[in-house]
Enzyme design. Structure first.
Site, PDB file in Angstrom:
ATOM      1  N   GLY A   8       0.852  -1.199   0.000  1.00 20.91           N
ATOM      2  CA  GLY A   8       0.000   0.000   0.000  1.00 20.91           C
ATOM      3  C   GLY A   8       0.880   1.239   0.000  1.00 20.91           C
ATOM      4  N   GLY A  10       0.263   4.523  -0.252  1.00 22.57           N
ATOM      5  CA  GLY A  10      -0.379   5.815  -0.005  1.00 22.57           C
ATOM      6  C   GLY A  10       0.615   6.686   0.730  1.00 22.57           C
ATOM      7  N   ARG A  34      -1.652   0.296 -10.601  1.00 21.55           N
ATOM      8  CA  ARG A  34      -0.483   0.083 -11.479  1.00 21.55           C
ATOM      9  C   ARG A  34       0.097   1.401 -12.011  1.00 21.55           C
ATOM     10  NH1 ARG A  34       1.142  -4.621 -12.047  1.00 21.55           N
ATOM     11  NH2 ARG A  34      -0.145  -6.359 -11.422  1.00 21.55           N
ATOM     12  N   GLY A 134      -0.746   5.856  16.448  1.00 22.12           N
ATOM     13  CA  GLY A 134      -0.263   6.995  17.231  1.00 22.12           C
ATOM     14  C   GLY A 134      -0.315   8.269  16.412  1.00 22.12           C
ATOM     15  N   SER A 136       0.773  10.651  14.065  1.00 20.91           N
ATOM     16  CA  SER A 136       1.860  10.494  13.093  1.00 20.91           C
ATOM     17  C   SER A 136       1.410  10.840  11.679  1.00 20.91           C
ATOM     18  CB  SER A 136       2.346   9.042  13.117  1.00 20.91           C
ATOM     19  OG  SER A 136       1.233   8.148  12.999  1.00 20.91           O
ATOM     20  N   LYS A 189     -10.807   8.002  16.794  1.00 19.32           N
ATOM     21  CA  LYS A 189     -10.446   9.434  16.818  1.00 19.32           C
ATOM     22  C   LYS A 189     -10.769  10.107  15.485  1.00 19.32           C
ATOM     23  CE  LYS A 189      -6.643   8.974  14.212  1.00 19.32           C
ATOM     24  NZ  LYS A 189      -6.336   9.686  12.969  1.00 19.32           N
ATOM     25  N   THR A 246      -4.998  14.819  15.202  1.00 19.96           N
ATOM     26  CA  THR A 246      -5.949  14.747  14.086  1.00 19.96           C
ATOM     27  C   THR A 246      -6.976  15.882  14.146  1.00 19.96           C
ATOM     28  OG1 THR A 246      -5.660  12.370  14.317  1.00 19.96           O
ATOM     29  CG2 THR A 246      -7.232  13.072  12.684  1.00 19.96           C
ATOM     30  N   VAL A 277      -7.694   8.682   1.431  1.00 17.99           N
ATOM     31  CA  VAL A 277      -8.739   8.039   2.213  1.00 17.99           C
ATOM     32  C   VAL A 277      -9.133   8.892   3.436  1.00 17.99           C
ATOM     33  CG1 VAL A 277      -7.177   6.617   3.627  1.00 17.99           C
ATOM     34  CG2 VAL A 277      -9.512   5.840   3.216  1.00 17.99           C
TER      35      VAL A 277
HETATM   36  N1  LIG Z   1      -1.736   9.437   5.972  1.00 16.98           N
HETATM   37  C1  LIG Z   1      -1.373   9.471   7.246  1.00 16.98           C
HETATM   38  O1  LIG Z   1      -0.751  10.446   7.729  1.00 16.98           O
HETATM   39  C2  LIG Z   1      -1.687   8.322   8.128  1.00 16.98           C
HETATM   40  C3  LIG Z   1      -2.540   7.325   7.722  1.00 16.98           C
HETATM   41  N2  LIG Z   1      -2.819   6.286   8.557  1.00 16.98           N
HETATM   42  C4  LIG Z   1      -3.688   5.219   8.135  1.00 16.98           C
HETATM   43  O2  LIG Z   1      -3.047   4.466   7.098  1.00 16.98           O
HETATM   44  C5  LIG Z   1      -4.039   3.955   6.181  1.00 16.98           C
HETATM   45  C6  LIG Z   1      -3.670   4.378   4.773  1.00 16.98           C
HETATM   46  O3  LIG Z   1      -3.775   5.783   4.733  1.00 16.98           O
HETATM   47  P1  LIG Z   1      -3.102   6.694   3.610  1.00 16.98           P
HETATM   48  O4  LIG Z   1      -1.732   6.217   3.299  1.00 16.98           O
HETATM   49  O5  LIG Z   1      -3.291   8.087   4.073  1.00 16.98           O
HETATM   50  O6  LIG Z   1      -4.070   6.390   2.367  1.00 16.98           O
HETATM   51  P2  LIG Z   1      -3.979   6.928   0.874  1.00 16.98           P
HETATM   52  O7  LIG Z   1      -5.337   7.260   0.432  1.00 16.98           O
HETATM   53  O8  LIG Z   1      -2.897   7.963   0.781  1.00 16.98           O
HETATM   54  O9  LIG Z   1      -3.454   5.656   0.039  1.00 16.98           O
HETATM   55  C7  LIG Z   1      -3.962   4.380   0.146  1.00 16.98           C
HETATM   56  C8  LIG Z   1      -3.185   3.489  -0.827  1.00 16.98           C
HETATM   57  O10 LIG Z   1      -3.575   2.125  -0.601  1.00 16.98           O
HETATM   58  C9  LIG Z   1      -3.670   1.503  -1.871  1.00 16.98           C
HETATM   59  N3  LIG Z   1      -4.468   0.281  -1.771  1.00 16.98           N
HETATM   60  C10 LIG Z   1      -5.815   0.142  -1.703  1.00 16.98           C
HETATM   61  N4  LIG Z   1      -6.143  -1.153  -1.629  1.00 16.98           N
HETATM   62  C11 LIG Z   1      -4.991  -1.865  -1.658  1.00 16.98           C
HETATM   63  C12 LIG Z   1      -4.682  -3.246  -1.627  1.00 16.98           C
HETATM   64  N5  LIG Z   1      -5.626  -4.168  -1.530  1.00 16.98           N
HETATM   65  N6  LIG Z   1      -3.384  -3.627  -1.698  1.00 16.98           N
HETATM   66  C13 LIG Z   1      -2.408  -2.697  -1.806  1.00 16.98           C
HETATM   67  N7  LIG Z   1      -2.641  -1.369  -1.828  1.00 16.98           N
HETATM   68  C14 LIG Z   1      -3.913  -0.958  -1.752  1.00 16.98           C
HETATM   69  C15 LIG Z   1      -4.268   2.585  -2.769  1.00 16.98           C
HETATM   70  O11 LIG Z   1      -4.088   2.294  -4.150  1.00 16.98           O
HETATM   71  C16 LIG Z   1      -3.480   3.806  -2.294  1.00 16.98           C
HETATM   72  O12 LIG Z   1      -2.267   3.955  -3.004  1.00 16.98           O
HETATM   73  C17 LIG Z   1      -5.383   4.518   6.668  1.00 16.98           C
HETATM   74  O13 LIG Z   1      -6.025   3.552   7.451  1.00 16.98           O
HETATM   75  C18 LIG Z   1      -4.999   5.706   7.529  1.00 16.98           C
HETATM   76  O14 LIG Z   1      -5.942   5.971   8.563  1.00 16.98           O
HETATM   77  C19 LIG Z   1      -2.278   6.192   9.800  1.00 16.98           C
HETATM   78  C20 LIG Z   1      -1.422   7.149  10.253  1.00 16.98           C
HETATM   79  C21 LIG Z   1      -1.043   8.298   9.457  1.00 16.98           C
HETATM   80  O1  LIG Z   2      -4.001   8.996  11.783  1.00 15.28           O
HETATM   81  C1  LIG Z   2      -3.494  10.002  11.363  1.00 15.28           C
HETATM   82  C2  LIG Z   2      -2.491  10.780  12.116  1.00 15.28           C
HETATM   83  O2  LIG Z   2      -2.045  10.099  13.248  1.00 15.28           O
HETATM   84  C3  LIG Z   2      -3.926  10.533  10.046  1.00 15.28           C
HETATM   85  O3  LIG Z   2      -5.138  11.146  10.193  1.00 15.28           O
HETATM   86  P1  LIG Z   2      -5.886  11.681   8.889  1.00 15.28           P
HETATM   87  O4  LIG Z   2      -6.252  10.455   8.095  1.00 15.28           O
HETATM   88  O5  LIG Z   2      -7.065  12.444   9.377  1.00 15.28           O
HETATM   89  O6  LIG Z   2      -4.906  12.537   8.141  1.00 15.28           O
END
Ligand SMILES: NC(=O)C1=CN([C@@H]2O[C@H](COP(=O)(O)OP(=O)(O)OC[C@H]3O[C@@H](n4cnc5c(N)ncnc54)[C@H](O)[C@@H]3O)[C@@H](O)[C@H]2O)C=CC1
Ligand SMILES: O=C(CO)COP(=O)(O)O
Length: 332
Positions: A8, A10, A34, A134, A136, A189, A246, A277
Site C-alpha cells: 500500500g 499511499g 499500477r 499513534g 503520526s 479518533k 488529528t 482516504v
Molecule cells: N496518511 C497518514 O498520515 C496516516 C494514515 N494512517 C492510516 O493508514 C491507512 C492508509 O492511509 P493513507 O496512506 O493516508 O491512504 P492513501 O489514500 O494515501 O493511500 C492508500 C493506498 O492504498 C492503496 N491500496 C488500496 N487497496 C490496496 C490493496 N488491496 N493492496 C495494496 N494497496 C492498496 C491505494 O491504491 C493507495 O495507493 C489509513 O487507514 C490511515 O488511517 C495512519 C497514520 C497516518
Molecule cells: O491517523 C493520522 C495521524 O495520526 C492521520 O489522520 P488523517 O487520516 O485524518 O490525516
C-alpha cells in the site's frame, strides 16, 4: 538489517518506507494501482500522495505483493482499513512462519464491524500480528520530523522486535499489549476529527473543539472498555495523542473533510475533494452500529453519523449535542 515489504503506497505506507529505508533496511513497496506504481518508479518519489521526498536507493518500487514479500522478514500493510481484508487475504499464502505482520490502517470494517487484528486472526489464526498507531501524519514522518507511535501485540516479544527495527532518533516507538485499545483509539479518533473539522468549518472556536475532543475521548473510552480495551490506553499516544493531532492539524484528511462539510459542501463531495482516504467516513458507520450492538451511548458519533448521511445538517447536530440532558461529567 531486515527485508521489509510495504503493501500500500499511499502517504502513510510511503512515509514509513522512507523511515525504514533511511534506517538501513531493504524496503520494497507495492500497490494495487499500477499507474501509481509506474509513476513512482519513473520519478523515484510518491508524486501522487507524498510529493517532494526522493526515495533512497534501498527503497524499491515493485509491481506485486508477491515480489514485495519475497524474502521479507516483516510485512507492513498500509492499505486503507476497508481494503485490509483484500490485501491481507491476497498475502496469506505468501506469509511464512518467520514473517511478522505489521498493520498501520486505522479503522473498523464496515458490515462485519471487525478490527484489523480480528480480520487477520480469522484469515490466519497463527499470524504474528503487530498494530502500529499513534499521532503520526505522513507529511511530517516523511520529512523525518520528531514523531512517537505505539506498537501493540498480544506477544510482547513481537512488539519489542518491531520497536527495535522501526525506532530511529526521529521516530520513537513505544510498546503496548492492549491491541484492542490501540486499534480502537486509532479508528475512533477519526470520527471526532471529522466533528472538530465540522465545528471549524461552521466558524466555531477553540472552546467548541476542546469540548468535542474531551467528550469525544470519553465516548471512545466508553465503547473501548465495553469491548475489552484498557481504559488507560485512551490516555496514551494512540488515544488522546492521536486525537489531538488529528483534530488540530491541517494535514488531517478527516479534519479537512469535516471543515468542508461544516462550510456546507456535501459529505460525498468533501470526501472526493480530499483525494486520499478519509477513514472517519467509514468508521463512523461501523462505530455507530457497534455502539448500538453493545448498547453504548455515543452522542457525538451518532450526530456525525446523521450528519454524513445528510439526515441533519451540521448546525442541527450542534443543537442536538448542546441540548442534551444534564449530566455529571464523571459519569462514564
Ligand atoms: N496518511 C497518514 O498520515 C496516516 C494514515 N494512517 C492510516 O493508514 C491507512 C492508509 O492511509 P493513507 O496512506 O493516508 O491512504 P492513501 O489514500 O494515501 O493511500 C492508500 C493506498 O492504498 C492503496 N491500496 C488500496 N487497496 C490496496 C490493496 N488491496 N493492496 C495494496 N494497496 C492498496 C491505494 O491504491 C493507495 O495507493 C489509513 O487507514 C490511515 O488511517 C495512519 C497514520 C497516518
Ligand atoms: O491517523 C493520522 C495521524 O495520526 C492521520 O489522520 P488523517 O487520516 O485524518 O490525516
Amino acid at each position: 538489517m531486515k527485508n521489509i515489504a510495504v503493501i500500500g503506497a499511499g502517504s502513510w505506507g510511503t512515509a514509513l518506507a522512507l523511515t525504514l529505508s533511511n534506517k538501513g533496511h531493504q524496503v520494497k513497496i507495492c500497490d494495487v494501482d499500477r499507474e501509481h506504481i509506474r509513476e513512482m518508479r519513473e520519478h523515484r518519489e510518491n508524486v501522487k500522495y507524498l510529493p517532494g521526498i526522493p526515495f533512497n536507493d534501498n527503497l524499491a518500487v515493485v509491481g506485486s505483493t508477491e515480489e514485495a514479500m519475497e524474502g521479507a522478514d516483516i510485512v507492513l500493510f498500509s492499505a486503507p482499513a476497508q481494503h485490509f481484508r483484500d490485501a491481507f487475504e491476497h498475502a496469506v499464502p505468501l506469509i511464512e512462519d518467520s514473517m511478522v505482520v505489521v498493520n498501520v490502517a486505522k479503522g473498523i470494517e464496515q458490515g462485519t464491524l471487525m478490527r484489523m487484528s480480528e480480520i487477520a486472526t480469522l484469515l490466519k489464526p497463527d499470524v504474528k500480528y503487530v498494530a502500529l498507531s499513534g499521532p503520526s501524519h505522513a507529511e511530517e514522518v516523511g520529512r523525518f520530523m520528531p514523531t512517537t507511535v505505539a506498537v501493540a501485540s498480544k506477544d510482547m516479544k513481537l512488539a519489542e522486535y518491531i520497536q527495535d527495527e522501526f525506532m530511529t532518533d526521529r521516530f520513537r516507538v513505544y510498546t503496548n499489549s492492549d491491541v484492542c485499545g490501540v486499534e480502537l483509539g486509532g479508528a475512533l479518533k477519526n470520527i471526532i476529527a471529522l466533528g472538530a473539522g465540522i465545528s471549524d468549518g461552521i466558524g466555531f472556536g477553540d472552546n467548541a473543539k476542546a469540548a468535542l475532543m474531551t467528550r469525544g475521548i470519553t465516548e471512545m473510552k466508553r465503547l473501548g472498555v465495553s469491548l475489552g480495551a484498557d481504559p488507560e490506553t485512551f490516555a496514551g499516544l494512540t488515544g488522546v495523542g492521536d486525537l489531538i493531532v488529528t483534530c488540530t492539524s491541517m494535514h488531517s484528511r478527516n479534519r479537512r473533510c469535516g471543515i468542508m462539510i461544516g462550510e456546507g459542501v456535501r459529505p460525498s463531495e468533501a470526501t472526493k475533494k480530499v483525494g486520499m482516504v478519509v477513514e472517519g467516513m467509514f468508521t463512523t458507520v461501523a462505530a455507530y452500529e457497534l455502539a448500538k450492538r453493545v448498547g453504548v451511548e455515543m452522542p457525538i458519533t451518532e450526530c456525525i453519523y446523521e450528519c454524513i448521511n445528510e439526515r441533519i445538517d451540521a448546525r442541527e447536530a450542534v443543537e442536538i449535542l448542546m441540548g442534551r440532558d444534564k449530566k455529571n461529567e464523571m459519569h462514564i
